[in-house]
Scaffold this motif. Structure first.
Motif, mmCIF file in Angstrom:
data_model
loop_
_atom_site.group_PDB
_atom_site.id
_atom_site.type_symbol
_atom_site.label_atom_id
_atom_site.label_comp_id
_atom_site.label_asym_id
_atom_site.label_seq_id
_atom_site.Cartn_x
_atom_site.Cartn_y
_atom_site.Cartn_z
ATOM 1 N N TYR A 24 -6.831 18.955 2.443
ATOM 2 C CA TYR A 24 -6.073 20.073 1.904
ATOM 3 C C TYR A 24 -4.698 19.610 1.431
ATOM 4 O O TYR A 24 -3.717 20.321 1.530
ATOM 5 N N GLY A 25 -4.678 18.398 0.899
ATOM 6 C CA GLY A 25 -3.447 17.828 0.380
ATOM 7 C C GLY A 25 -2.902 16.737 1.286
ATOM 8 O O GLY A 25 -3.382 16.532 2.412
ATOM 9 N N ALA A 26 -1.886 16.023 0.790
ATOM 10 C CA ALA A 26 -1.313 14.919 1.551
ATOM 11 C C ALA A 26 0.092 14.626 1.042
ATOM 12 O O ALA A 26 0.459 14.987 -0.079
ATOM 13 N N VAL A 27 0.873 13.980 1.865
ATOM 14 C CA VAL A 27 2.143 13.386 1.458
ATOM 15 C C VAL A 27 1.898 11.908 1.209
ATOM 16 O O VAL A 27 1.299 11.224 2.039
ATOM 17 N N ARG A 28 2.352 11.431 0.059
ATOM 18 C CA ARG A 28 2.217 10.013 -0.283
ATOM 19 C C ARG A 28 3.615 9.381 -0.311
ATOM 20 O O ARG A 28 4.518 9.885 -0.971
ATOM 21 N N LEU A 29 3.765 8.258 0.409
ATOM 22 C CA LEU A 29 5.009 7.493 0.358
ATOM 23 C C LEU A 29 4.685 6.113 -0.207
ATOM 24 O O LEU A 29 4.011 5.313 0.455
ATOM 25 N N PRO A 30 5.151 5.825 -1.422
ATOM 26 C CA PRO A 30 4.865 4.511 -2.028
ATOM 27 C C PRO A 30 5.643 3.391 -1.334
ATOM 28 O O PRO A 30 6.567 3.612 -0.557
ATOM 29 N N ARG A 72 0.850 -1.189 0.000
ATOM 30 C CA ARG A 72 0.000 0.000 0.000
ATOM 31 C C ARG A 72 0.885 1.238 0.000
ATOM 32 O O ARG A 72 1.972 1.234 0.563
ATOM 33 N N ASP A 73 0.389 2.324 -0.614
ATOM 34 C CA ASP A 73 1.001 3.633 -0.434
ATOM 35 C C ASP A 73 0.448 4.225 0.863
ATOM 36 O O ASP A 73 -0.746 4.077 1.164
ATOM 37 N N ASP A 74 1.310 4.893 1.613
ATOM 38 C CA ASP A 74 0.877 5.490 2.876
ATOM 39 C C ASP A 74 0.708 6.994 2.689
ATOM 40 O O ASP A 74 1.541 7.653 2.062
ATOM 41 N N LEU A 75 -0.382 7.533 3.249
ATOM 42 C CA LEU A 75 -0.699 8.947 3.127
ATOM 43 C C LEU A 75 -0.733 9.602 4.500
ATOM 44 O O LEU A 75 -1.315 9.058 5.444
ATOM 45 N N THR A 76 -0.120 10.773 4.609
ATOM 46 C CA THR A 76 -0.334 11.667 5.745
ATOM 47 C C THR A 76 -1.155 12.836 5.226
ATOM 48 O O THR A 76 -0.693 13.605 4.379
ATOM 49 N N VAL A 77 -2.381 12.971 5.725
ATOM 50 C CA VAL A 77 -3.378 13.860 5.136
ATOM 51 C C VAL A 77 -3.573 15.115 5.983
ATOM 52 O O VAL A 77 -3.699 15.036 7.214
ATOM 53 N N ALA A 78 -3.610 16.254 5.330
ATOM 54 C CA ALA A 78 -3.999 17.509 5.975
ATOM 55 C C ALA A 78 -5.523 17.607 5.925
ATOM 56 O O ALA A 78 -6.093 17.853 4.867
ATOM 57 N N ALA A 79 -6.165 17.391 7.063
ATOM 58 C CA ALA A 79 -7.629 17.410 7.099
ATOM 59 C C ALA A 79 -8.176 18.798 7.381
ATOM 60 O O ALA A 79 -9.389 19.023 7.269
ATOM 61 N N THR A 80 -7.321 19.742 7.763
ATOM 62 C CA THR A 80 -7.720 21.128 7.991
ATOM 63 C C THR A 80 -6.640 22.042 7.411
ATOM 64 O O THR A 80 -5.500 21.610 7.204
ATOM 65 N N PRO A 81 -6.961 23.299 7.156
ATOM 66 C CA PRO A 81 -5.928 24.221 6.662
ATOM 67 C C PRO A 81 -4.743 24.333 7.613
ATOM 68 O O PRO A 81 -3.606 24.511 7.181
ATOM 69 N N GLU A 82 -5.012 24.234 8.913
ATOM 70 C CA GLU A 82 -3.944 24.359 9.897
ATOM 71 C C GLU A 82 -2.945 23.208 9.814
ATOM 72 O O GLU A 82 -1.787 23.347 10.243
ATOM 73 N N GLN A 83 -3.373 22.060 9.287
ATOM 74 C CA GLN A 83 -2.489 20.901 9.215
ATOM 75 C C GLN A 83 -1.571 20.911 7.994
ATOM 76 O O GLN A 83 -0.667 20.079 7.892
ATOM 77 N N VAL A 84 -1.778 21.848 7.074
ATOM 78 C CA VAL A 84 -0.958 21.883 5.859
ATOM 79 C C VAL A 84 0.507 22.110 6.203
ATOM 80 O O VAL A 84 1.409 21.488 5.631
ATOM 81 N N MET A 142 -3.335 3.456 2.476
ATOM 82 C CA MET A 142 -3.734 3.545 3.884
ATOM 83 C C MET A 142 -3.364 4.954 4.316
ATOM 84 O O MET A 142 -2.434 5.559 3.768
ATOM 85 N N SER A 143 -4.094 5.517 5.262
ATOM 86 C CA SER A 143 -3.873 6.940 5.548
ATOM 87 C C SER A 143 -4.076 7.249 7.015
ATOM 88 O O SER A 143 -4.701 6.476 7.761
ATOM 89 N N ILE A 144 -3.547 8.407 7.410
ATOM 90 C CA ILE A 144 -3.782 8.950 8.746
ATOM 91 C C ILE A 144 -3.719 10.460 8.643
ATOM 92 O O ILE A 144 -2.958 11.019 7.838
ATOM 93 N N THR A 145 -4.525 11.147 9.433
ATOM 94 C CA THR A 145 -4.533 12.597 9.403
ATOM 95 C C THR A 145 -3.333 13.151 10.164
ATOM 96 O O THR A 145 -2.764 12.500 11.037
ATOM 97 N N ALA A 146 -2.971 14.394 9.837
ATOM 98 C CA ALA A 146 -1.783 15.013 10.418
ATOM 99 C C ALA A 146 -2.043 15.620 11.783
ATOM 100 O O ALA A 146 -1.110 16.061 12.450
#
Length: 475
Positions: A165-171, A123-135, A270-274
């Motif tokens: 509001y965007g995410a980092v993806r690590l394959p 799976r690629d792993d995502l760290t997701v910005a769920a709010t503007p403050e998390q960017v 798979m993902s998790i919020t920041a």
């Protein structure tokens, strides 16, 4: 709360002296005794046995009760915002060592699980910005990855079910059924001739000139060394309980009612919020897994409220109906923000510990096993010193102050000898036998939870987990 959804395909009974899976009463002598049969414990024991050491593994409960089995099963080095936080606090050199440890742990797991025919899903792993403050936090993750040479990339519109509001993806990361993994590793230990005794609780660890003596519920164990892979060391060894914060995380699984309603590419990640509230997502065996709403053990007055919030969010944002399973897992975060792996007491290798994975215990747990076994066998890993408990000065934090506050409050209340009783259970003292804090009833999980250092007890006072080594006394 219902049990975890994982279905082990391996028989968990172990063979040793006496009846199958039962430690014979009386003194037992071995080179190394490993306490705790989660991932760290079984990896350490396997590597020690491969290196020629005589090893015995003790566990208070069984595979299903371990933090490993109750985890999300993510095998990733991205780990939300953890890399950026380590870099901000300790610098890029420590991040390099942390990544080296995690890559070593993941590499060992991938090779071993392939040999054991345990599926590992890429799976690629995502760290997701769920709010503007998390960017800004996600930007920091991306910058840290770039400095470390990781192939992470910014994704403007990630396959995330809620607004982002965007995410980092690590394959190239992975996921696994953690109970199936643990069961297979335990079975391999048994085949190797290493006994794994469930139902044996350690009450005391004493250092002596020639090694250590463990007082257990099945008698004494004598060894040259002991590895404590129990989440937190039992008792007051080295005072490490003062440097750890115990946290509970809530997890749920759901049947997906409409696969087409999921974001395109969702089932390949798979993902998790920041930031908070945390939302951890992945698919598992045809089910959707959603985790989050963590809280310090014993300090949340209404855990059911947090579970309700997690379920409400899931129903709003994902094509689901009712939760299939709900459960909680416990893990520990250290005052340094890094795992603590090494001697409990500086310069004394008789008692070794591994803890402080901060909810990322699969890659870190395997890495800790590599570090501990290498240390004992005289072949230390390059990055091992970075994680030794006393390699850097303990750092008090706001959570440390909060812990002392609830501890002090508990001592004040203890003078009144508070008790508690649940239907069908005896009246018990609410004074935790570890350090005297007053435990709180957790209606959601039907347990007495200690707000100071994370010990938990059944309604009748029987110890479940934590640094306490005795049950609540009955009144």
């Amino acid at each position: 709360m219902s049990e975890t959804p994982y279905d082990a395909t391996t028989d968990l009974e172990d063979t040793g002296s006496g009846a199958p899976g039962v430690m014979a009463p009386g003194p037992l002598r071995t080179d190394v005794v490993v306490v705790g049969a989660g991932l760290t414990g079984v990896v350490t024991a396997q590597l020690l046995a491969d290196g020629g050491a005589d090893v015995v593994v003790l566990d208070a409960c069984g595979a299903r009760a371990t933090t490993t089995a109750r985890s999300t099963g993510k095998l990733s080095v991205l780990q939300g915002t953890r890399l950026a936080r380590i870099a901000a606090r300790h610098g890029d050199e420590v991040v390099r060592h942390y990544l080296a440890a995690n890559f070593a742990g993941l590499g060992w797991l991938r090779r071993t699980l392939e040999d054991l025919n345990v599926p590992v899903e890429n799976r690629d792993d995502l760290t997701v910005a769920a709010t503007p403050e998390q960017v800004a936090d996600v930007d920091a993750v991306l910058a840290t990855c770039a400095r470390q040479g990781l192939t992470a990339q910014w994704e403007e519109d990630p396959p995330y079910p809620a607004r982002s509001y965007g995410a980092v993806r690590l394959p190239g990361q992975a996921q696994v059924d953690p109970l199936r993994m643990l069961s297979a590793l335990r079975a391999r230990l048994r085949a190797r001739g290493v006994p794994v005794y469930d139902g044996v609780r350690v009450h005391q660890v004493r250092r002596r000139r020639s090694g250590v003596v463990l007082r257990t519920s099945r008698g004494a164990v004598l060894a040259d060394r002991v590895v404590l892979a129990t989440g937190t060391p039992p008792g007051r060894l080295g005072g490490l309980f003062l440097r750890l914060e115990a946290g509970r995380s809530l997890l749920t699984t759901w049947e997906i009612t409409d696969q087409a309603a999921l974001p395109p590419g969702f089932d390949e990640t798979m993902s998790i919020t920041a930031g908070s509230p945390t939302r951890s997502l992945r698919t598992a065996g045809g089910l959707l897994m959603v985790g989050g709403e963590g809280y310090p053990v014993g300090r949340e007055r209404d855990p059911a409220r947090r579970l309700a919030a997690l379920e409400e969010w899931t129903r709003v944002h994902l094509p689901v109906d009712q939760p299939r399973h709900t459960w909680a897992a416990q893990d520990y975060t250290s005052d340094t923000g890094l795992p603590l792996v090494g001697p409990v007491v500086p310069g004394d290798d008789r008692v070794l510990v591994a803890t402080g994975y901060a909810k990322w215990g699969l890659a870190n747990g395997a890495a800790a096993g590599l570090a501990l076994a290498g240390r004992i066998l005289g072949d230390p890993v390059e990055w091992g010193r970075t994680f030794e408990p006393w390699s850097r000065r303990p750092t008090p934090r706001a959570s440390t102050a909060a812990t002392f506050a609830v501890q002090t409050k508990g001592w004040a209340q203890a003078a009144t000898r508070p008790t508690g009783q649940r239907p069908g259970a005896p009246c018990v003292s609410r004074i935790c036998p570890h350090m005297g804090a007053v435990v709180r009833w957790n209606e959601q999980e039907q347990s007495w939870d200690c707000p100071a250092h994370g010990s938990r007890f059944e309604p009748d006072g029987t110890l479940i987990e934590g640094p306490a080594t005795e049950d609540l006394s009955r009144r």
